[in-house]
Design a protein around this motif. Structure first.
Motif, PDB file in Angstrom:
ATOM      1  N   GLY B 312       9.574  -4.675  -4.825  1.00 34.90           N
ATOM      2  CA  GLY B 312       8.923  -4.403  -6.039  1.00 34.90           C
ATOM      3  C   GLY B 312       7.677  -4.754  -6.247  1.00 34.90           C
ATOM      4  N   ARG B 313       7.263  -5.989  -5.532  1.00 33.41           N
ATOM      5  CA  ARG B 313       5.983  -6.451  -5.332  1.00 33.41           C
ATOM      6  C   ARG B 313       4.998  -5.506  -4.538  1.00 33.41           C
ATOM      7  NH1 ARG B 313       4.366 -11.467  -6.254  1.00 33.41           N
ATOM      8  NH2 ARG B 313       5.812 -11.425  -7.896  1.00 33.41           N
ATOM      9  N   HIS B 314       5.943  -4.913  -3.485  1.00 32.65           N
ATOM     10  CA  HIS B 314       4.951  -3.999  -2.653  1.00 32.65           C
ATOM     11  C   HIS B 314       4.691  -2.600  -3.358  1.00 32.65           C
ATOM     12  CE1 HIS B 314       7.095  -5.959   1.200  1.00 32.65           C
ATOM     13  NE2 HIS B 314       6.141  -6.749   0.569  1.00 32.65           N
ATOM     14  N   LEU B 315       5.583  -2.301  -4.285  1.00 31.74           N
ATOM     15  CA  LEU B 315       5.241  -1.061  -4.951  1.00 31.74           C
ATOM     16  C   LEU B 315       3.918  -1.220  -5.722  1.00 31.74           C
ATOM     17  CD1 LEU B 315       8.882  -0.356  -6.372  1.00 31.74           C
ATOM     18  CD2 LEU B 315       7.595   1.415  -4.987  1.00 31.74           C
ATOM     19  N   TYR B 316       3.960  -2.296  -6.504  1.00 30.22           N
ATOM     20  CA  TYR B 316       2.444  -2.664  -7.372  1.00 30.22           C
ATOM     21  C   TYR B 316       1.521  -2.759  -6.565  1.00 30.22           C
ATOM     22  CZ  TYR B 316       5.234  -3.602 -11.452  1.00 30.22           C
ATOM     23  OH  TYR B 316       6.163  -3.543 -12.597  1.00 30.22           O
ATOM     24  N   ALA B 317       1.666  -3.466  -5.220  1.00 31.25           N
ATOM     25  CA  ALA B 317       0.399  -3.679  -4.285  1.00 31.25           C
ATOM     26  C   ALA B 317      -0.147  -2.166  -3.878  1.00 31.25           C
ATOM     27  CB  ALA B 317       0.877  -4.440  -3.254  1.00 31.25           C
ATOM     28  N   VAL B 318       0.992  -1.584  -3.271  1.00 37.81           N
ATOM     29  CA  VAL B 318       0.227  -0.134  -2.890  1.00 37.81           C
ATOM     30  C   VAL B 318      -0.243   0.717  -3.606  1.00 37.81           C
ATOM     31  CG1 VAL B 318       1.476   2.027  -2.117  1.00 37.81           C
ATOM     32  CG2 VAL B 318       2.127  -0.291  -1.096  1.00 37.81           C
ATOM     33  N   GLY B 319       0.187   0.795  -5.040  1.00 38.36           N
ATOM     34  CA  GLY B 319      -0.546   1.267  -6.101  1.00 38.36           C
ATOM     35  C   GLY B 319      -1.817   0.936  -6.184  1.00 38.36           C
ATOM     36  N   GLY B 320      -1.842  -0.469  -6.297  1.00 38.57           N
ATOM     37  CA  GLY B 320      -3.069  -1.342  -6.482  1.00 38.57           C
ATOM     38  C   GLY B 320      -4.204  -0.990  -5.514  1.00 38.57           C
ATOM     39  N   ASN B 321      -3.686  -1.182  -4.474  1.00 32.12           N
ATOM     40  CA  ASN B 321      -4.689  -1.058  -3.289  1.00 32.12           C
ATOM     41  C   ASN B 321      -3.946  -0.875  -2.080  1.00 32.12           C
ATOM     42  OD1 ASN B 321      -6.739  -1.343  -1.272  1.00 32.12           O
ATOM     43  ND2 ASN B 321      -7.869  -3.007  -2.262  1.00 32.12           N
ATOM     44  N   GLU B 322      -3.975   0.464  -1.334  1.00 34.23           N
ATOM     45  CA  GLU B 322      -3.244   0.722  -0.450  1.00 34.23           C
ATOM     46  C   GLU B 322      -3.531  -0.099   0.744  1.00 34.23           C
ATOM     47  OE1 GLU B 322      -1.956   4.611   0.040  1.00 34.23           O
ATOM     48  OE2 GLU B 322      -1.027   4.141   2.028  1.00 34.23           O
ATOM     49  N   LYS B 323      -4.954   0.137   1.021  1.00 33.46           N
ATOM     50  CA  LYS B 323      -5.500  -0.396   2.366  1.00 33.46           C
ATOM     51  C   LYS B 323      -5.386  -1.935   2.495  1.00 33.46           C
ATOM     52  CE  LYS B 323      -9.330   2.441   2.654  1.00 33.46           C
ATOM     53  NZ  LYS B 323     -10.985   2.230   2.330  1.00 33.46           N
ATOM     54  N   ALA B 324      -5.581  -2.747   1.361  1.00 34.19           N
ATOM     55  CA  ALA B 324      -5.533  -4.026   1.292  1.00 34.19           C
ATOM     56  C   ALA B 324      -3.897  -4.381   1.548  1.00 34.19           C
ATOM     57  CB  ALA B 324      -5.944  -4.658  -0.054  1.00 34.19           C
ATOM     58  N   THR B 325      -2.954  -3.650   1.000  1.00 32.11           N
ATOM     59  CA  THR B 325      -1.681  -3.847   1.333  1.00 32.11           C
ATOM     60  C   THR B 325      -1.178  -3.727   2.584  1.00 32.11           C
ATOM     61  OG1 THR B 325      -1.305  -3.113  -1.213  1.00 32.11           O
ATOM     62  CG2 THR B 325       0.757  -3.423   0.374  1.00 32.11           C
ATOM     63  N   ALA B 326      -1.709  -2.716   3.343  1.00 33.50           N
ATOM     64  CA  ALA B 326      -1.413  -2.407   4.777  1.00 33.50           C
ATOM     65  C   ALA B 326      -1.905  -3.491   5.571  1.00 33.50           C
ATOM     66  CB  ALA B 326      -2.059  -1.087   5.180  1.00 33.50           C
ATOM     67  N   LEU B 327      -3.051  -4.119   5.286  1.00 29.55           N
ATOM     68  CA  LEU B 327      -3.767  -5.159   5.816  1.00 29.55           C
ATOM     69  C   LEU B 327      -3.076  -6.458   5.709  1.00 29.55           C
ATOM     70  CD1 LEU B 327      -7.567  -4.292   5.982  1.00 29.55           C
ATOM     71  CD2 LEU B 327      -5.779  -4.053   7.853  1.00 29.55           C
ATOM     72  N   SER B 328      -2.370  -6.526   4.880  1.00 25.48           N
ATOM     73  CA  SER B 328      -1.421  -7.716   4.504  1.00 25.48           C
ATOM     74  C   SER B 328      -0.091  -7.631   5.294  1.00 25.48           C
ATOM     75  CB  SER B 328      -1.084  -8.054   2.927  1.00 25.48           C
ATOM     76  OG  SER B 328      -2.220  -7.841   2.377  1.00 25.48           O
ATOM     77  N   GLY B 329       0.160  -6.553   6.116  1.00 18.15           N
ATOM     78  CA  GLY B 329       1.399  -6.653   6.633  1.00 18.15           C
ATOM     79  C   GLY B 329       2.477  -5.697   6.261  1.00 18.15           C
ATOM     80  N   VAL B 330       2.362  -5.056   5.196  1.00 18.54           N
ATOM     81  CA  VAL B 330       3.382  -4.328   4.617  1.00 18.54           C
ATOM     82  C   VAL B 330       3.175  -2.834   5.075  1.00 18.54           C
ATOM     83  CG1 VAL B 330       4.135  -3.160   2.359  1.00 18.54           C
ATOM     84  CG2 VAL B 330       3.104  -5.792   2.440  1.00 18.54           C
ATOM     85  N   LYS B 331       4.490  -2.336   5.496  1.00 19.53           N
ATOM     86  CA  LYS B 331       4.563  -0.962   5.942  1.00 19.53           C
ATOM     87  C   LYS B 331       4.438  -0.096   4.471  1.00 19.53           C
ATOM     88  CE  LYS B 331       6.455  -2.170  10.340  1.00 19.53           C
ATOM     89  NZ  LYS B 331       6.463  -3.589  10.205  1.00 19.53           N
ATOM     90  N   THR B 332       3.214   0.304   4.302  1.00 17.72           N
ATOM     91  CA  THR B 332       3.235   1.115   3.250  1.00 17.72           C
ATOM     92  C   THR B 332       3.991   2.419   3.050  1.00 17.72           C
ATOM     93  OG1 THR B 332       1.028   1.899   3.977  1.00 17.72           O
ATOM     94  CG2 THR B 332       1.014   0.004   2.667  1.00 17.72           C
ATOM     95  N   ARG B 333       4.147   2.934   4.182  1.00 19.64           N
ATOM     96  CA  ARG B 333       4.797   4.369   4.185  1.00 19.64           C
ATOM     97  C   ARG B 333       6.188   3.985   3.622  1.00 19.64           C
ATOM     98  NH1 ARG B 333       2.254   8.704   3.258  1.00 19.64           N
ATOM     99  NH2 ARG B 333       0.116   7.139   2.836  1.00 19.64           N
TER     100      ARG B 333
END
Lengths: 514, 442
Positions: B312-333
């Motif tokens: 759930g947290r990843h969903l919000y983070a990807v929508g808020g800032n995808e690049k930052a989320t990817a650089l936080s180690g989340v597999k955004t795809r």
């Protein structure tokens, strides 16, 4: 004495928390090439944005006097009407459109409901010849090289009947040959009576082309050097102005300096640009960081520092990697993902906190835990209480000024946002921190606090890589300094032995040698 | 000093001061913050009162409230899935209406062939999930724009549904299926509590009781029984809700989290009273509808997923800032893939409910426009069209508001054509308010 075309008087421009320009004065004579030099963030671009109306009248203090009249521009169109045209460092061309369409974009020939394409292309061709381009104006922008694109930008400016042309780092993306051609073009325009302002980091170019050189430092004009003498002004002379006086006590003292074994090492590390794959953004770089050490990487913008750091951080930037990455002496192959790098205890704190670092629409709490959600959750269910406690702990540690960790990050000041970004990566508990411009765009007080945090990290046995384009910062904080220029590491110095002059000289020598 | 009417002949200075005084008062009472925070709830209450007056409070009667839930179950289910897609960056899924038709159609065929309904239900859910995984693959891995990939699905799955049903209406009129997923007389939780608490029904049917006054619009002359189980469920749910809230307040207090206790107590009391009231109302009709069981289950699960889990947290983070989320180690795809696989699963459930509600699936119009209702519910409920912002609770209010407006317009017999105009305007005004209130903040 020629007539003064432009005078900027006592210009002061403040951004929230930062005084970007402080009583700046600038005089430009008609028909001269006037150069603005200074470190990154000194205020050159801000000054030009004030002049061209990007920062409209009323958002700054002071007067712009152009051609004898006080001007109050409310947007770029106003300044362009008077012939003040700015060409930005980032090219503003639409790749899918033709040269002609680009040149008259927003300034279309004929009626706005019935564009006269014949006239557009005929006029465009005329201006292209003036800048020495042989291409037809019907060629798409994406089909010509960067050097020619820069010339199209200039042709576009001419089409706007430019009288005062401002070029912001026009040669930063050009090779030696194209740069020289551009500078010669500027000289030929000067003969025809055009006035130009050039912003550049390349001091050899500045002394070749400019009549006068104004040095900007810390948001103020320091001096204007006349370049009419028989000998061009020496680069050393300009550097002295740029670097200026020593500022004492800007950096906290390092205590408990205990430097241990090499933790991170890269050898012959080469990375290519993700789009222009033949271009090397990191070229055969070898470096190492020891436990408890702060290693500075200094270089001008575009030298490849960010690319180096991001490529080490799970190959988050670039393609066609080669070279070796060692952690604690062991060869490691990181998969192409940030999560793999985080698992190996590497953290990359981005230079672009809003673009690549923080989720502005979320709270401090959510941002702090984002890179290490495992630590506060079990079976991927988040323990809200644990998360809150962790965010509170780092708020206290890093002195983040906020009423609550539930505050949205977008509402914080730049300095506090930077601390949240640091908190996020400290919470990920890395051994190696790659800090990319950690103090960019924040005020002096917050900078000092971040320096203290960096010292604490080093004292706790972490390896810190400090990337910065502020020389005093690199000198004041590092144990050892690598100097980067044009994708290569061109020098390594012990901080105790390095000086601002020696570093700048090293960069200029390598630039000329290339 | 009296406020002078706007446009009156008084001098502007006097007008200004009285106006300023008014503004000051408003600021002191924090009226603006209150309005901004609870706009949609206030709008919902206002709409209910307006339609209540116009329809002689019929809209709050036991029958209409029960019907409202059955008619809108699919909106809540689909909007829960749609919300996750929207969170990833304003992405929507246009195919859900067709997927509802397709999965419902498969179910109809299986049940008509005499296969056990639970097998059919399982296959419908899995089909929905498989479609979601398939579409998610194109969107997440190949990076086909979500709008286009799901537009393709919208055409394709309606076509396939029509093909497998041979263009004919599929039949789902089977008693055991309707008992769990329909809206017939039998589609309620059986009243097993009645025999355990024998005196309750008689007591409640006493028309002199105070509760009669609480239920405007309900015609007590027609009421012959009281569903004890439904009321008990309401009491239990309300108690659990209060207990959870009390625990939260206590933990916050222990951890010194700044909070406004009166506001939390007030919202807790109001929500539990609302739960009790709805259950009391339904108890005088046929009881607790099965549709509400599924809807509550879905809403509960998704409120939990968005609030309390890493994905759930990843969903919000990807929508808020995808690049930052990817650089936080989340597999955004994979986050995108999850969102689309998930909405496929929920479209499967909505297909089951649609087959139950209509006692069958007509490939020509089953599920038609469902995707738009779900999208509208999310945006009215405060989800950001750019992603990263939006809550299940907001979506519930958005979907309820739309449902009430539909219901109310039907009760006062507004022509169908104008109903669509009103729905459109509500969506526009809701989003407009959101955009404007954000602009003022900057």
């Amino acid at each position: 004495m020629a007539k003064i075309l432009l005078e900027m008087k006592n210009i002061t421009k403040t951004f929230p928390g930062v005084k970007a320009l402080d009583n700046v004065n600038l005089q430009v004579e008609e028909g001269e090439i006037h150069a603005l030099v200074g470190e990154n963030g000194a205020g050159k671009s801000t000054l030009m944005n004030v002049l061209s109306g990007i920062y409209p009248f009323g958002t700054y203090e002071g007067d712009i006097i152009y051609d004898g009249k006080v001007c109050r521009f409310s947007n770029i169109k106003d300044s362009e009407k008077l012939g003040i045209v700015i060409i930005h460092q980032e090219l503003a061309l639409v790749p899918e459109m033709t040269i002609g369409e680009n040149m008259y974009l927003g300034n279309e020939c004929g009626h706005s409901l019935a564009i006269n394409w014949n006239k557009t292309y005929a006029e465009a061709d005329k201006y292209l010849r003036m800048v020495g381009l042989k291409e037809s104006s019907k060629v798409q922008i994406k089909n010509i090289g960067t050097g020619k694109q820069q010339l199209v930008e200039i042709a576009k400016a001419l089409a706007k009947k430019a009288r005062l042309l401002i070029l912001d780092e026009p040669t930063s993306s050009l090779n030696e040959e194209d740069s020289r051609a551009l500078l010669d073009l500027m000289l030929s325009f000067k003969k025809q009576g055009m006035t130009m302002i050039i912003i550049s980091h390349k001091l050899n170019e500045v002394s070749y082309v400019a009549d006068k050189i104004t040095v900007v430092r810390d948001g103020a004009t320091i001096e204007t050097i006349d370049n009419h003498g028989k000998e061009p002004v020496s680069e050393e002379r300009i550097i002295r102005g740029m670097v200026g006086r020593e500022i004492t006590n800007r950096f906290p003292k390092r205590e408990n300096v205990k430097i241990g074994d090499v933790r991170l090492e890269v050898n012959h590390w080469t990375v290519h640009h993700p789009l222009y794959t033949e271009r090397k953004v990191v070229d055969d770089v070898s470096m190492y960081v020891r436990q408890g050490e702060v290693v500075g990487i200094y270089g001008l913008m575009g030298a490849g520092r960010t690319e180096l750091a991001m490529s080490i951080f799970g190959r988050s930037y670039g393609v066609n990697f080669s070279g070796e990455l060692k952690l604690d002496g062991k060869h490691v192959h990181l998969r192409k993902s940030a999560s793999d790098a985080i698992k190996h205890k590497i953290a990359y704190v981005t230079e672009d906190r809003k673009g690549n670092g923080l989720v502005l629409s979320q709270s401090i709490k959510v941002n702090t835990s984002l890179a290490n959600l495992e630590a506060i959750s079990s079976h991927s269910v988040i323990d809200g209480d644990k998360e809150y406690a962790a965010a509170e702990e780092y708020r206290g540690k890093l002195k983040i000024k906020t009423p609550s960790v539930e505050q949205l990050v977008g509402n914080l000041s730049g300095g506090n946002q930077q601390k949240v970004l640091l908190a996020k990566w400290m919470f990920a508990e890395p051994d190696i921190l790659l800090l990319d411009e950690p103090t960019r765009g924040i005020d002096v007080g917050a900078k000092y606090e971040i320096y203290c945090i960096i010292n604490d990290l080093a004292a706790a046995g972490k390896c810190v890589v400090l990337i910065s384009s502020e020389l005093p910062e690199v000198l004041g904080m590092s144990d050892r300094i690598y100097i980067m220029n044009e994708a290569k590491i061109i020098g390594e110095m012990k901080a105790a032995e390095a000086t601002q002059e020696s570093i700048m000289t090293a960069i200029l020598r390598s630039g000329r040698g290339a | 000093m009296l406020a002078q009417p706007a446009g009156g002949g008084g001098d502007s200075g006097g007008q200004l001061t009285s106006w300023q005084k008014f503004i000051e008062l408003m600021q002191r009472l924090k009226v603006r913050e209150f309005l901004q925070k609870y706009t949609m709830i206030i709008a919902l209450v206002a709409v209910v009162i307006a339609f209540g007056i116009m329809s002689d409070w019929k809209i709050l009667s036991n029958k209409e409230i029960t019907n409202l839930i059955g008619e809108n179950a699919y909106v809540f289910v689909l909007a829960a899935g749609m919300l996750l897609c929207i969170l990833t960056g304003g992405n929507i899924d246009l195919s859900v209406g067709s997927v509802v038709c397709f999965t419902g159609g498969i179910g109809c065929i299986m049940m008509s062939a005499g296969i056990n309904m639970w097998w059919a239900v399982l296959v419908m859910l899995l089909t929905g999930l498989a479609i979601g995984v398939f579409q998610g693959f194109w969107i997440a891995k190949i990076r086909v724009p979500a709008f286009i990939a799901t537009l393709a699905g919208m055409y394709a799955f309606r076509g396939i549904a029509s093909a497998i049903l041979g263009g004919q209406r599929g039949n789902a009129d089977f008693a055991d299926f309707l008992q769990f997923f329909g809206v017939t007389k039998t589609s309620y939780i059986p009243d097993f509590m009645k025999n355990l608490l024998p005196n309750v029904e008689a007591a409640m049917l006493n028309k002199d009781g105070f509760w009669v006054a609480l239920l405007p619009g309900t015609n007590f002359n027609g009421v012959k029984n009281f569903n004890v189980t439904c009321m008990c469920i309401g009491i239990v749910v309300a108690l659990i809700f209060v207990a959870l809230k009390v625990r939260k307040i206590l933990v916050q207090k222990k951890m010194n989290i700044s909070q406004s206790i009166p506001a939390q107590v007030a919202s807790t009391v109001l929500i539990s009273l609302l739960i009790l009231w709805v259950c009391l109302d339904m108890s005088f009709y046929r009881g607790f509808p099965m549709a509400l069981v599924w809807v509550s289950l879905v809403l509960g699960i998704y409120a939990y997923v968005t609030n309390k889990t890493a994905i759930g947290r990843h969903l919000y983070a990807v929508g808020g800032n995808e690049k930052a989320t990817a650089l936080s180690g989340v597999k955004t795809r994979n986050v995108y893939w999850f969102a689309y696989a998930n909405i496929g699963l929920l479209a499967g459930l909505a297909g089951i409910l649609a087959a139950g509600y209509n006692k069958g699936i007509d490939p020509a119009n089953a599920g038609d426009g469902y995707e738009m209702d779900a999208i509208a519910a999310c945006f009215i409920g405060g989800a950001s069209a750019y992603g990263g912002i939006g809550k299940v609770s907001g979506m519930i209010i958005g979907a309820t508001l739309m449902g009430i407006i539909n219901k109310g317009m039907n009760l006062i017999s507004t022509p169908q054509n104008y109903q669509k105009v009103v729905k459109g305007l509500v969506l526009l005004v809701a989003v407009l308010f959101d955009v404007l209130s954000k602009r003022q903040k900057r």
